[in-house]
Design a protein around this motif. Structure first.
Motif, PDB file in Angstrom:
ATOM      1  N   ASP A 221       0.706  -1.186  -0.058  1.00  0.00           N
ATOM      2  CA  ASP A 221      -0.078  -0.109  -0.203  1.00  0.00           C
ATOM      3  C   ASP A 221       0.645   1.289   0.127  1.00  0.00           C
ATOM      4  OD1 ASP A 221      -1.977  -1.799   0.140  1.00  0.00           O
ATOM      5  OD2 ASP A 221      -3.124  -1.142   1.884  1.00  0.00           O
ATOM      6  N   TRP A 222       2.014   1.236   0.525  1.00  0.00           N
ATOM      7  CA  TRP A 222       2.727   2.696   0.828  1.00  0.00           C
ATOM      8  C   TRP A 222       4.142   2.552  -0.209  1.00  0.00           C
ATOM      9  CZ3 TRP A 222       0.687   6.691   2.409  1.00  0.00           C
ATOM     10  CH2 TRP A 222      -0.483   6.576   3.488  1.00  0.00           C
ATOM     11  N   ASN A 223       4.646   1.453  -0.826  1.00  0.00           N
ATOM     12  CA  ASN A 223       5.856   1.549  -1.377  1.00  0.00           C
ATOM     13  C   ASN A 223       5.789   2.501  -2.552  1.00  0.00           C
ATOM     14  OD1 ASN A 223       8.669   0.200  -1.971  1.00  0.00           O
ATOM     15  ND2 ASN A 223       7.590  -0.538  -3.835  1.00  0.00           N
ATOM     16  N   GLY A 224       4.836   2.431  -3.406  1.00  0.00           N
ATOM     17  CA  GLY A 224       4.747   2.956  -4.365  1.00  0.00           C
ATOM     18  C   GLY A 224       4.676   4.687  -4.311  1.00  0.00           C
ATOM     19  N   LEU A 225       3.867   5.015  -3.292  1.00  0.00           N
ATOM     20  CA  LEU A 225       4.025   6.552  -2.776  1.00  0.00           C
ATOM     21  C   LEU A 225       5.220   6.884  -2.193  1.00  0.00           C
ATOM     22  CD1 LEU A 225       0.312   6.532  -1.173  1.00  0.00           C
ATOM     23  CD2 LEU A 225       1.236   7.791  -3.308  1.00  0.00           C
ATOM     24  N   ASP A 229       6.854   9.783  -4.106  1.00  0.00           N
ATOM     25  CA  ASP A 229       6.617  11.202  -3.552  1.00  0.00           C
ATOM     26  C   ASP A 229       7.959  11.510  -2.636  1.00  0.00           C
ATOM     27  OD1 ASP A 229       4.220  11.247  -4.579  1.00  0.00           O
ATOM     28  OD2 ASP A 229       3.052  10.755  -2.691  1.00  0.00           O
ATOM     29  N   THR A 230       8.360  10.440  -1.998  1.00  0.00           N
ATOM     30  CA  THR A 230       9.689  10.807  -1.251  1.00  0.00           C
ATOM     31  C   THR A 230      11.104  10.771  -1.925  1.00  0.00           C
ATOM     32  OG1 THR A 230       8.720   9.721   0.838  1.00  0.00           O
ATOM     33  CG2 THR A 230      11.097   9.918   0.946  1.00  0.00           C
ATOM     34  N   LEU A 231      11.394   9.802  -3.015  1.00  0.00           N
ATOM     35  CA  LEU A 231      12.338   9.637  -3.557  1.00  0.00           C
ATOM     36  C   LEU A 231      12.184  10.221  -5.044  1.00  0.00           C
ATOM     37  CD1 LEU A 231      13.543   6.076  -2.487  1.00  0.00           C
ATOM     38  CD2 LEU A 231      14.055   8.226  -1.697  1.00  0.00           C
ATOM     39  N   SER A 236       6.119   5.538 -13.474  1.00  0.00           N
ATOM     40  CA  SER A 236       6.357   4.207 -14.243  1.00  0.00           C
ATOM     41  C   SER A 236       7.608   3.410 -13.384  1.00  0.00           C
ATOM     42  CB  SER A 236       6.892   4.356 -15.789  1.00  0.00           C
ATOM     43  OG  SER A 236       7.961   5.340 -15.748  1.00  0.00           O
ATOM     44  N   LEU A 237       8.555   4.078 -12.924  1.00  0.00           N
ATOM     45  CA  LEU A 237       9.308   3.393 -12.042  1.00  0.00           C
ATOM     46  C   LEU A 237       8.971   3.226 -10.878  1.00  0.00           C
ATOM     47  CD1 LEU A 237      12.306   2.684 -12.014  1.00  0.00           C
ATOM     48  CD2 LEU A 237      12.957   4.661 -11.080  1.00  0.00           C
ATOM     49  N   ALA A 238       8.030   3.815 -10.084  1.00  0.00           N
ATOM     50  CA  ALA A 238       7.502   3.681  -8.909  1.00  0.00           C
ATOM     51  C   ALA A 238       6.465   2.339  -8.930  1.00  0.00           C
ATOM     52  CB  ALA A 238       6.512   5.035  -8.222  1.00  0.00           C
ATOM     53  N   ALA A 239       5.923   2.177 -10.132  1.00  0.00           N
ATOM     54  CA  ALA A 239       5.090   1.127 -10.005  1.00  0.00           C
ATOM     55  C   ALA A 239       5.950  -0.326 -10.039  1.00  0.00           C
ATOM     56  CB  ALA A 239       4.211   1.063 -11.538  1.00  0.00           C
ATOM     57  N   LEU A 240       7.152  -0.200 -10.159  1.00  0.00           N
ATOM     58  CA  LEU A 240       7.764  -1.640 -10.319  1.00  0.00           C
ATOM     59  C   LEU A 240       8.183  -2.168  -8.864  1.00  0.00           C
ATOM     60  CD1 LEU A 240      10.338  -0.890 -12.989  1.00  0.00           C
ATOM     61  CD2 LEU A 240       8.531  -2.158 -13.252  1.00  0.00           C
ATOM     62  N   GLY A 241       7.897  -1.209  -7.913  1.00  0.00           N
ATOM     63  CA  GLY A 241       8.294  -1.418  -6.421  1.00  0.00           C
ATOM     64  C   GLY A 241       7.684  -2.935  -6.019  1.00  0.00           C
ATOM     65  N   TYR A 242       6.368  -3.044  -6.000  1.00  0.00           N
ATOM     66  CA  TYR A 242       5.629  -4.112  -5.607  1.00  0.00           C
ATOM     67  C   TYR A 242       5.967  -5.552  -6.404  1.00  0.00           C
ATOM     68  CZ  TYR A 242       2.003  -7.084  -3.546  1.00  0.00           C
ATOM     69  OH  TYR A 242       1.270  -8.032  -2.908  1.00  0.00           O
ATOM     70  N   PRO A 287      18.987   6.741  -0.843  1.00  0.00           N
ATOM     71  CA  PRO A 287      19.327   7.940  -1.548  1.00  0.00           C
ATOM     72  C   PRO A 287      18.590   8.212  -2.794  1.00  0.00           C
ATOM     73  CG  PRO A 287      21.351   6.828  -1.687  1.00  0.00           C
ATOM     74  CD  PRO A 287      20.435   5.837  -1.077  1.00  0.00           C
ATOM     75  N   SER A 288      18.233   7.022  -3.418  1.00  0.00           N
ATOM     76  CA  SER A 288      17.471   7.078  -4.797  1.00  0.00           C
ATOM     77  C   SER A 288      16.662   5.876  -4.995  1.00  0.00           C
ATOM     78  CB  SER A 288      18.618   6.954  -5.930  1.00  0.00           C
ATOM     79  OG  SER A 288      19.188   5.725  -5.803  1.00  0.00           O
ATOM     80  N   ALA A 289      15.630   5.972  -5.970  1.00  0.00           N
ATOM     81  CA  ALA A 289      14.776   4.958  -6.231  1.00  0.00           C
ATOM     82  C   ALA A 289      15.367   3.528  -6.600  1.00  0.00           C
ATOM     83  CB  ALA A 289      13.927   5.449  -7.284  1.00  0.00           C
ATOM     84  N   ILE A 290      16.595   3.894  -7.315  1.00  0.00           N
ATOM     85  CA  ILE A 290      17.109   2.557  -7.749  1.00  0.00           C
ATOM     86  C   ILE A 290      17.590   1.797  -6.600  1.00  0.00           C
ATOM     87  CG2 ILE A 290      19.186   1.709  -9.097  1.00  0.00           C
ATOM     88  CD1 ILE A 290      16.799   2.840 -10.877  1.00  0.00           C
ATOM     89  N   VAL A 291      18.095   2.282  -5.590  1.00  0.00           N
ATOM     90  CA  VAL A 291      18.645   1.739  -4.451  1.00  0.00           C
ATOM     91  C   VAL A 291      17.614   1.103  -3.949  1.00  0.00           C
ATOM     92  CG1 VAL A 291      19.855   1.969  -2.342  1.00  0.00           C
ATOM     93  CG2 VAL A 291      20.824   3.110  -4.288  1.00  0.00           C
ATOM     94  N   ALA A 292      16.735   1.807  -3.538  1.00  0.00           N
ATOM     95  CA  ALA A 292      15.251   1.315  -2.873  1.00  0.00           C
ATOM     96  C   ALA A 292      14.717   0.190  -3.605  1.00  0.00           C
ATOM     97  CB  ALA A 292      14.405   2.359  -2.853  1.00  0.00           C
ATOM     98  N   LEU A 293      14.588   0.212  -4.841  1.00  0.00           N
ATOM     99  CA  LEU A 293      13.903  -0.778  -5.732  1.00  0.00           C
ATOM    100  C   LEU A 293      14.882  -2.110  -5.776  1.00  0.00           C
ATOM    101  CD1 LEU A 293      12.877   0.836  -9.054  1.00  0.00           C
ATOM    102  CD2 LEU A 293      11.464  -0.119  -7.477  1.00  0.00           C
ATOM    103  N   SER A 294      16.104  -2.152  -5.796  1.00  0.00           N
ATOM    104  CA  SER A 294      17.094  -3.014  -5.451  1.00  0.00           C
ATOM    105  C   SER A 294      16.906  -3.952  -4.231  1.00  0.00           C
ATOM    106  CB  SER A 294      18.613  -2.439  -5.746  1.00  0.00           C
ATOM    107  OG  SER A 294      18.728  -2.179  -6.818  1.00  0.00           O
TER     108      SER A 294
END
Length: 394
Positions: A221-225, A229-231, A236-242, A287-294
């Motif tokens: 529920d919160w990973n995408g946001l 919004d934070t990173l 399109s990139l945020a949607a890959l989290g789940y 510090p970045s979305a790529i790090v968080a996604l990994s």
């Protein structure tokens, strides 16, 4: 190993796949509900809450039903109904009817969830070795398939109703065919009177399941946001989290049974709790979305085995697995509902990054809880070496 037992194992795995497909289809088309009925996102949230409450109520009521009917009897009725009620969600012409349909779908799904885990426990006992993590991997396959099918349906221009109708119509006969593969598990035959008190270890395992499901709910529920919004990741990139998280879950569950055989359930759950805390901490400070996604891939791997192990142990803590799994599963779904609410409240009071620390704390608490699990002398809850001889009924 007999052919009937191998058939029962595959029947249980495919039932998990079917459950993931039905639940995933409902989830993936949520945005389409806003377009079809012209309702705001907040109203969709109420429909999701109705689904979750329906599942929770159903799971809690399953204790008595499973004691009398067993997992096979429940699945024969609940699985076809779950497919049919998904169609009701797609056909709902107004918001009040959507809420009602979601509630009924949640109730049938809750019954399926408890019964398929109890059936998995029965098959696991009959095999005499750990199998539950592999069965839960089937759930991940179903959920990922739902996402891919949903993407294809959207690309093909299929309406919400048409998409859900196709999935429901194909799933209903599949559930009937699968019902012929199930093992008959032990039942008490008790009709009325006070319910038996479950062993305390079942509630401890339910608390561990609560923590694991709460982490999953936070991610869903919160990973995408958080990514957007934070990173500051693009949509399109945020949607890959789940999906990345689910892929990690699949990898973790495919290897979970072998790891359990080597390290034992309490040890593996304790390590998984600490690994969940550590990997989610990387997500929080990324510090970045790529790090968080990994890191999200490794969060999925870490948390993947906790709930299957907890439910498996709950199922072997008593002679009849159904009531114990119903109790632990209901506690788990309470975490799935509560997690996003807690993060939302903390996010409003502080920030989303700070609120996401909740998942880190949960990982630590899971690891601590497994220490008490070891002290509870749950050796009886481990899978026995010698397989039980259970009948296979057509």
């Amino acid at each position: 190993m007999t052919r009937a037992l191998r058939t029962a194992r595959w029947g249980a795995i495919l039932t998990f796949v079917l459950g993931g497909l039905l639940c995933g289809t409902f989830t993936v088309r949520i945005p389409a509900l806003t377009d079809k009925l012209g309702i705001p996102e907040s109203s969709v949230g109420l429909a999701l809450l109705a689904w979750g409450l329906g599942a929770l109520l159903s799971m809690q009521s399953m204790r008595g039903i499973m004691a009398r009917a067993g997992s096979k009897g429940v699945l024969r009725v609940a699985a076809p109904l779950c497919a049919a009620t998904l169609l009701l969600v797609g056909l709902a012409p107004s918001f009040p009817l959507l809420v009602g349909a979601a509630l009924v779908f949640g109730m049938t799904f809750g019954a399926v969830d408890v019964a398929m885990n109890a059936q998995g426990s029965t098959v696991e006992r009959a095999y005499g070795r750990p199998l539950m993590s592999g069965m839960h991997a089937g759930w991940c396959v179903g959920a990922i398939s739902a996402g891919l099918i949903g993407t294809a349906a959207i690309a093909a221009g299929l309406s919400l109703t048409a998409h859900m109708a196709i999935v429901a119509v194909l799933s209903l006969p599949a559930s009937v065919v699968l019902s012929r593969t199930y093992l008959a598990d032990r039942v008490t035959g008790e009709a009325k009177g006070p319910r038996r008190r479950l062993p305390g270890v079942v509630y401890l395992l339910g608390a561990i399941t609560f923590g694991a499901f709460m982490v999953e709910g936070v991610v869903a529920d919160w990973n995408g946001l958080f990514l957007r919004d934070t990173l500051m990741a693009p949509e399109s990139l945020a949607a890959l989290g789940y999906p990345i998280f689910e892929a990690g879950m699949l990898l973790g569950r495919l290897s979970g049974d072998r790891l359990r055989t080597r390290f034992g359930a309490p040890g593996l759950m304790g390590f998984s709790g600490l690994a969940t805390a550590a990997t989610f901490a990387v997500v929080v400070v990324a510090p970045s979305a790529i790090v968080a996604l990994s890191a999200m891939l490794f969060v999925g791997i870490a948390v993947a085995t906790i709930s299957p192990l907890a439910l498996s142990l709950a199922g072997t803590a008593t002679d009849t697995p159904g009531p114990a799994i119903a109790q632990a599963g209901a506690m788990g779904y309470a975490g799935l509902l509560l997690g996003p609410v807690v993060v939302g409240f903390l996010s409003g009071a502080t920030s989303l990054r700070v609120a996401m620390v909740t998942a880190v704390v949960l990982g630590v608490l899971i690891a601590v809880a497994t220490r008490f699990l070891s002290r509870a002398r749950t050796a009886h809850a481990e899978i026995t070496v010698e397989p039980e001889r259970l009948p296979v009924a057509a």
